[in-house]
Enzyme design. Structure first.
Site, PDB file in Angstrom:
ATOM      1  N   SER A 145      38.879 -13.812  33.623  1.00  0.00           N
ATOM      2  CA  SER A 145      40.194 -13.189  33.514  1.00  0.00           C
ATOM      3  C   SER A 145      40.399 -12.301  34.731  1.00  0.00           C
ATOM      4  O   SER A 145      39.433 -11.916  35.403  1.00  0.00           O
ATOM      5  CB  SER A 145      40.266 -12.338  32.238  1.00  0.00           C
ATOM      6  OG  SER A 145      41.352 -11.437  32.262  1.00  0.00           O
ATOM      7  N   TYR A 158      37.077  -6.057  26.142  1.00  0.00           N
ATOM      8  CA  TYR A 158      37.446  -7.302  26.814  1.00  0.00           C
ATOM      9  C   TYR A 158      37.098  -7.236  28.303  1.00  0.00           C
ATOM     10  O   TYR A 158      36.495  -8.163  28.858  1.00  0.00           O
ATOM     11  CB  TYR A 158      38.940  -7.553  26.618  1.00  0.00           C
ATOM     12  CG  TYR A 158      39.417  -8.866  27.182  1.00  0.00           C
ATOM     13  CD1 TYR A 158      39.236 -10.054  26.472  1.00  0.00           C
ATOM     14  CD2 TYR A 158      40.061  -8.932  28.415  1.00  0.00           C
ATOM     15  CE1 TYR A 158      39.678 -11.264  26.982  1.00  0.00           C
ATOM     16  CE2 TYR A 158      40.504 -10.138  28.933  1.00  0.00           C
ATOM     17  CZ  TYR A 158      40.312 -11.299  28.214  1.00  0.00           C
ATOM     18  OH  TYR A 158      40.743 -12.495  28.719  1.00  0.00           O
TER      19      TYR A 158
END
Length: 261
Positions: A145, A158
């Site tokens: 990501s 995350y």
């Protein structure tokens, strides 16, 4: 299209929806043999299988939880048993759930780390083990990501999982490059996927996100799938240990660097 991907055996975790499904369909278009891992929605997985087959590929579905070692071992072994080998392992399964850090429970932290990071490690390990034992110049692709490099409020678990993935991927790439095994990350930015559907249905939130993307629009899953096909192909034969960002330039936008949330 990449002609060398025809008949390649590709395992995709979390392959029944979102980015995983888009990649499964793209490899179907490349006439590959696709192993679709799914967590609990068999109907969704069967729909993805049908879509891969309609695109020109072969497909099977395998239920499994990537946080469980035995499930990941079974996934890889099933791919080998059904299709005879393994060429590409795509560790795509992931979760996110924004929470203020001071309210984040240990269970919540562990769920994200176990799914995003440990799951990718297990998939990478099992694939690389097979590649090494069979002298295969295989390919591992991990779904990272933009948050592997950019901090973001409410996403401490995350961001930590993706930052860890960056170091894991680079370490594996360095360790196994002498054997011709390539390991890379894909770093998507904002994407039109089911996980973001509610957020981007709000015109205000959508416009706010788009304002941080130099290319001016939310990415399509097919654009990430195209990156995966490239990295899996011989056209990327000299590429290893990188994160290829598919983010419309988002990581280069100045205000994004400040961690707008």
């Amino acid at each position: 299209m990449y002609t060398d991907l025809k008949d390649k055996v590709v395992v995709i975790t979390g392959g029944s929806t979102g980015l995983g499904r888009a990649m499964a369909v793209r490899f179907g278009q490349e006439e590959a043999k696709v192993v679709i891992n799914y967590y609990n929605n068999e109907e969704e997985a069967l729909d993805a299988k049908k879509e891969v087959e309609e695109a020109g590929g072969q497909a099977i579905i395998v239920q499994g939880d990537v946080t469980k070692e035995e499930d990941v071992v079974n996934l890889v072994q099933t791919a080998i048993k059904e299709f005879g080998t393994l060429d590409v392992m795509i560790n795509n399964a992931g979760v996110e759930n924004p929470v203020p850090s001071h309210e984040l429970s240990l269970d919540n932290w562990n769920k994200v780390i176990d799914t995003n990071l440990t799951g990718a490690f297990l998939g990478s390990r099992e694939a690389i083990k097979y590649f090494v034992e069979n002298d295969i110049k295989g390919n591992v692709i991990n779904m990272s990501s933009v948050h592997e490099m950019i901090p973001w409020p409410l996403f401490v678990h995350y961001a930590a999982s993706k930052g860890g993935m960056k170091q894991m991927t680079e370490t594996l790439a360095l360790e196994y490059a002498p054997k011709g095994i390539r390991v890379n990350n894909i770093g998507p930015g904002a994407m039109n996927t089911p996980i973001n559907a509610e957020k981007f249905a709000d015109p205000v939130q959508r416009a706010d996100v788009e304002s941080m993307i130099p290319m001016g629009y939310i990415g399509k899953p097919e654009e990430v799938a195209a990156v995966a096909a490239f990295l899996a192909s011989s056209q990327a034969s000299y590429v290893t240990g990188i994160t290829l960002f598919a983010d419309g330039g988002m990581t280069k936008y100045p205000s994004f660097q400040t961690g707008r949330g």
